[in-house]
Design an enzyme around this catalytic site. Sequence first.
Site, mmCIF file in Angstrom:
data_model
loop_
_atom_site.group_PDB
_atom_site.id
_atom_site.type_symbol
_atom_site.label_atom_id
_atom_site.label_comp_id
_atom_site.label_asym_id
_atom_site.label_seq_id
_atom_site.Cartn_x
_atom_site.Cartn_y
_atom_site.Cartn_z
ATOM 1 N N ARG A 180 -5.948 85.173 18.330
ATOM 2 C CA ARG A 180 -5.907 84.557 19.676
ATOM 3 C C ARG A 180 -6.500 85.741 20.501
ATOM 4 N NH1 ARG A 180 -5.403 80.271 18.059
ATOM 5 N NH2 ARG A 180 -3.662 78.857 18.352
ATOM 6 N N ASP A 233 -14.045 84.971 17.196
ATOM 7 C CA ASP A 233 -14.004 83.736 17.261
ATOM 8 C C ASP A 233 -13.111 83.114 18.290
ATOM 9 O OD1 ASP A 233 -14.607 81.096 15.928
ATOM 10 O OD2 ASP A 233 -12.560 81.152 15.521
ATOM 11 N N GLU A 243 -11.227 80.064 27.049
ATOM 12 C CA GLU A 243 -12.182 79.275 26.291
ATOM 13 C C GLU A 243 -12.431 77.697 26.868
ATOM 14 O OE1 GLU A 243 -10.541 78.863 22.296
ATOM 15 O OE2 GLU A 243 -10.376 80.967 21.973
ATOM 16 N N HIS A 278 -14.514 79.489 18.352
ATOM 17 C CA HIS A 278 -12.950 79.036 17.923
ATOM 18 C C HIS A 278 -13.052 77.841 16.787
ATOM 19 C CE1 HIS A 278 -8.572 78.966 18.969
ATOM 20 N NE2 HIS A 278 -8.586 78.792 18.052
ATOM 21 N N ALA A 292 -10.946 78.168 11.643
ATOM 22 C CA ALA A 292 -10.148 77.205 11.055
ATOM 23 C C ALA A 292 -9.562 76.304 11.724
ATOM 24 C CB ALA A 292 -8.922 77.951 10.195
HETATM 25 C C1 GLV Z 1 -6.459 77.438 15.524
HETATM 26 O O1 GLV Z 1 -6.717 78.339 16.068
HETATM 27 C C2 GLV Z 1 -4.809 76.972 15.118
HETATM 28 O O2 GLV Z 1 -3.892 77.247 15.751
HETATM 29 O O3 GLV Z 1 -4.840 76.290 14.219
#
Ligand code: GLV
Length: 309
Positions: free
Chosen positions: A224, A248, A253, A272, A275
């Site tokens: 984060r 990322d 954001e 971001h 994943a």
């Molecule tokens: C992505 O950042 C998540 O929290 O799955």
Amino acid sequence: MDIVICFSNKSEDSWLKALRQALPNIGVYKDGDVPDSSKVGVALCWYPQKDLLLDYPNLKLIQSVGAGVDHLLDLDPMSLSVKIARIVDPALSRDMFEFSLAVVLAQMKNLSTYLSDKGTKNWNPIGYQRINEVTVAVLGLGKIGSELASSFAELGFKVNGFANSPKQLNKVSCFSGEEGLERAVSTADYIINILPLTTSTEGFYNTAFFDTCKHGAFFINVGRGGHLMEHDLLKALESEKLSGAYLDVFRKEPLPKEHPFWAYQGIQISPHVAAVTNSKTALTQIVDNYRRIMNNEALLNEVSVVKGY
Ligand code: GLV
């Protein structure tokens, strides 16, 4: 009861479609299109508005659409009778591993340098690293972090793992505590952040942290934005303590256009995407949690509001 989808910076469309198909007799709406907010019992959320609980007074469950729940812990007013659950999906852990591996390999083989050399027609071969020469430190050994650390180790990387409490993982040297942090980090060529964001990990990556890193280490943030003291990162890059960073995730954001990270040569950026929860693989647990909360049963992947993960 109905379901509302409250996302910011993300499209609701695929989730709307998937939930309507899976629960044809239940009202599923986007925030703003809800016919009767008193009938909403479950909110599927990604950085919702802070007064979510005022808009939906009979909410029983806030289901994060991601693995992280930091975006749900400061809702106002937070009521202890509302439960919070997160996504735990092996596909998400695998995605995180594949993304982090791509970043590490691209760096080991100088791919971003060759991309910019192409722009200047510069033929400049550079030495590269091999997997068996590289140490990766994975900070955060929850479900995703453990999978990440073990998968790097399986490929032949030397892997140090760090977590708040002691952990054991095959082929991974695991550390905890303050002294453990220094041991995990001081020999690492690549440092990957996947800690949960809580009040105790906010600003974790600061000058004191970067001082413990190996000279020339490369920092990767897939956790984060709030973990990182942004100015301290710039200082560590300017002093060449760090050789570069891949980010990322960001405090704000989308990353504002005027932010210095955009132009900074030693920082690579993605929006971001390391994943992203897949509505195909994660749908079942959300539908299951809807049924569970309606029947007063124990939830899947419920989060401790006190611990923050
Ligand atoms: C992505 O950042 C998540 O929290 O799955």
